[in-house]
Motif scaffolding. Sequence first.
Motif, short mmCIF file in Angstrom:
data_model
loop_
_atom_site.label_atom_id
_atom_site.label_comp_id
_atom_site.label_asym_id
_atom_site.label_seq_id
_atom_site.Cartn_x
_atom_site.Cartn_y
_atom_site.Cartn_z
N ALA A 178 -7.42 6.69 -10.81
CA ALA A 178 -7.38 5.20 -10.58
C ALA A 178 -6.44 4.66 -9.62
O ALA A 178 -6.96 3.61 -9.16
CB ALA A 178 -7.17 4.89 -12.21
N LEU A 179 -5.47 4.94 -9.45
CA LEU A 179 -4.67 4.54 -8.49
C LEU A 179 -4.99 4.55 -6.92
O LEU A 179 -4.62 3.78 -6.13
CB LEU A 179 -2.93 5.04 -8.47
N THR A 231 0.95 -1.22 -0.07
CA THR A 231 0.00 0.05 0.14
C THR A 231 0.76 1.40 0.00
O THR A 231 0.65 2.26 -0.90
CB THR A 231 -0.99 0.00 1.34
N ALA A 255 -9.25 0.59 -2.18
CA ALA A 255 -9.71 -0.68 -2.25
C ALA A 255 -8.88 -1.73 -1.46
O ALA A 255 -9.36 -2.54 -0.57
CB ALA A 255 -9.96 -1.41 -3.71
N LEU A 256 -7.61 -1.65 -1.71
CA LEU A 256 -6.55 -2.34 -1.21
C LEU A 256 -6.53 -2.10 0.54
O LEU A 256 -6.23 -3.15 1.40
CB LEU A 256 -5.20 -1.87 -1.41
N GLN A 257 -6.86 -1.18 0.80
CA GLN A 257 -6.90 -0.78 2.41
C GLN A 257 -8.15 -1.44 2.97
O GLN A 257 -7.93 -1.84 4.07
CB GLN A 257 -6.79 0.91 2.64
N LEU A 272 2.50 1.72 -3.49
CA LEU A 272 1.49 2.45 -4.34
C LEU A 272 1.18 3.60 -3.99
O LEU A 272 0.96 4.68 -5.03
CB LEU A 272 0.14 1.51 -4.29
N LYS A 273 0.94 4.01 -2.62
CA LYS A 273 0.86 5.64 -2.48
C LYS A 273 1.88 6.25 -2.63
O LYS A 273 1.76 7.51 -2.90
CB LYS A 273 0.70 5.44 -0.60
N LEU A 329 -8.20 5.04 -6.23
CA LEU A 329 -9.23 3.93 -6.05
C LEU A 329 -8.80 2.48 -5.60
O LEU A 329 -9.11 1.92 -4.78
CB LEU A 329 -10.12 3.75 -7.00
N VAL A 330 -7.41 2.04 -6.32
CA VAL A 330 -6.89 0.84 -6.14
C VAL A 330 -6.31 0.81 -4.67
O VAL A 330 -6.62 -0.16 -3.79
CB VAL A 330 -5.71 0.62 -7.13
N ILE A 331 -5.82 1.91 -4.29
CA ILE A 331 -5.10 2.08 -3.02
C ILE A 331 -6.22 1.82 -1.87
O ILE A 331 -6.29 1.06 -0.76
CB ILE A 331 -4.35 3.29 -2.60
N HIS A 364 1.19 7.13 -6.26
CA HIS A 364 0.28 7.97 -6.34
C HIS A 364 0.66 9.43 -5.86
O HIS A 364 0.29 10.22 -6.62
CB HIS A 364 -1.06 7.62 -5.31
#
Lengths: 161, 153
Positions: B6-7, A132, B13-15, A135-136, B9-11, A139
């Motif tokens: 989009a990323l 996470t 969803a992952l959380q 990815l953050k 939203l993915v983050i 982001h």
Amino acid sequence: MNRKVGAVLNAVLTLVAFTVIPLILPSYLPPDLMAALSQGGFDLTSFLNEVALIGVAMAAIALVKGLVDESSPIHLGVSIVSKVFWLVFTFTVLGLGNLAGLGVTTFSIEMEEGVNTVVFDLSLFAYLAVATVLLKIVHSILEFRDARSKAARTPEKAAQA
Amino acid sequence: MKGAKALGLVIAALQVAGLILFAVSFHTLYTVMSSAFSGDAFTYTATMDEATGNLALRLEGGLRNDGVIGADLSLEAAVLSLDEEYVARNSTAVHLDAGAQRSVVLILRIPAEKVQQAGLEGGGLFEITFRIRTLEDLVGFTNTMRIRGGGEE
């Protein structure tokens, strides 16, 4: 102005949640529970102090992040640092103070008639936290690029950046 | 702009998925653990065969999984000599589906010569390990109790 007020509010809330509450929590817990945890080899006060320390850093980061312009490289840097601190916080909580355990916590409780060893394996959540945070960070970089291109299109914003 | 959204939203969803998995697996571990450690869940009996001198330790109990996902439980019992060398060891494993209840029996047989060799009459150590794993073996809890035996005076 609104952004600055938001930044201060965010920092204050972070400080209350991650520093003030952990520091006052032991005084509200029953002494029996504290004694039982201590007997189990778990130093709750030290754990909460670690959380409080991370909370101070996270509040400071939240304040700086909210005050600097989104298209500024400082904002990107602070944003990445805040993600790393969040990861440290997650590891600390999952490992109950043992950062190096990466989600695996071991306690040994000495009893009169023997020893009781307890192992919690929550490493899946430590790996999920790493994914996470990575990815953050990506982001944050994408948001920074968007903010830069937006600022470049607006002359006065570009001057600020 | 679209990539960042989009990323994001993915983050998110992952959380959310991580939080749900944490709650579900922790609840399952807790319910199985509670059933294993409740006062009368397990009984332990030791019988000595007078004729042969062999010792049999029997551990028996019922387990229940009130969680929402299945769990694997393994139970291991061992007897150690006073200098902490394993004299006898046995284990069993069961799978508990969500809402399932099963009984577990584990018998540990110790030949007479090992009882004497390890000096178990003087005490010895009894070790029981409960290992509970859930979420496809990704999350787990292990409890190892090492208890000093009383011995014969």
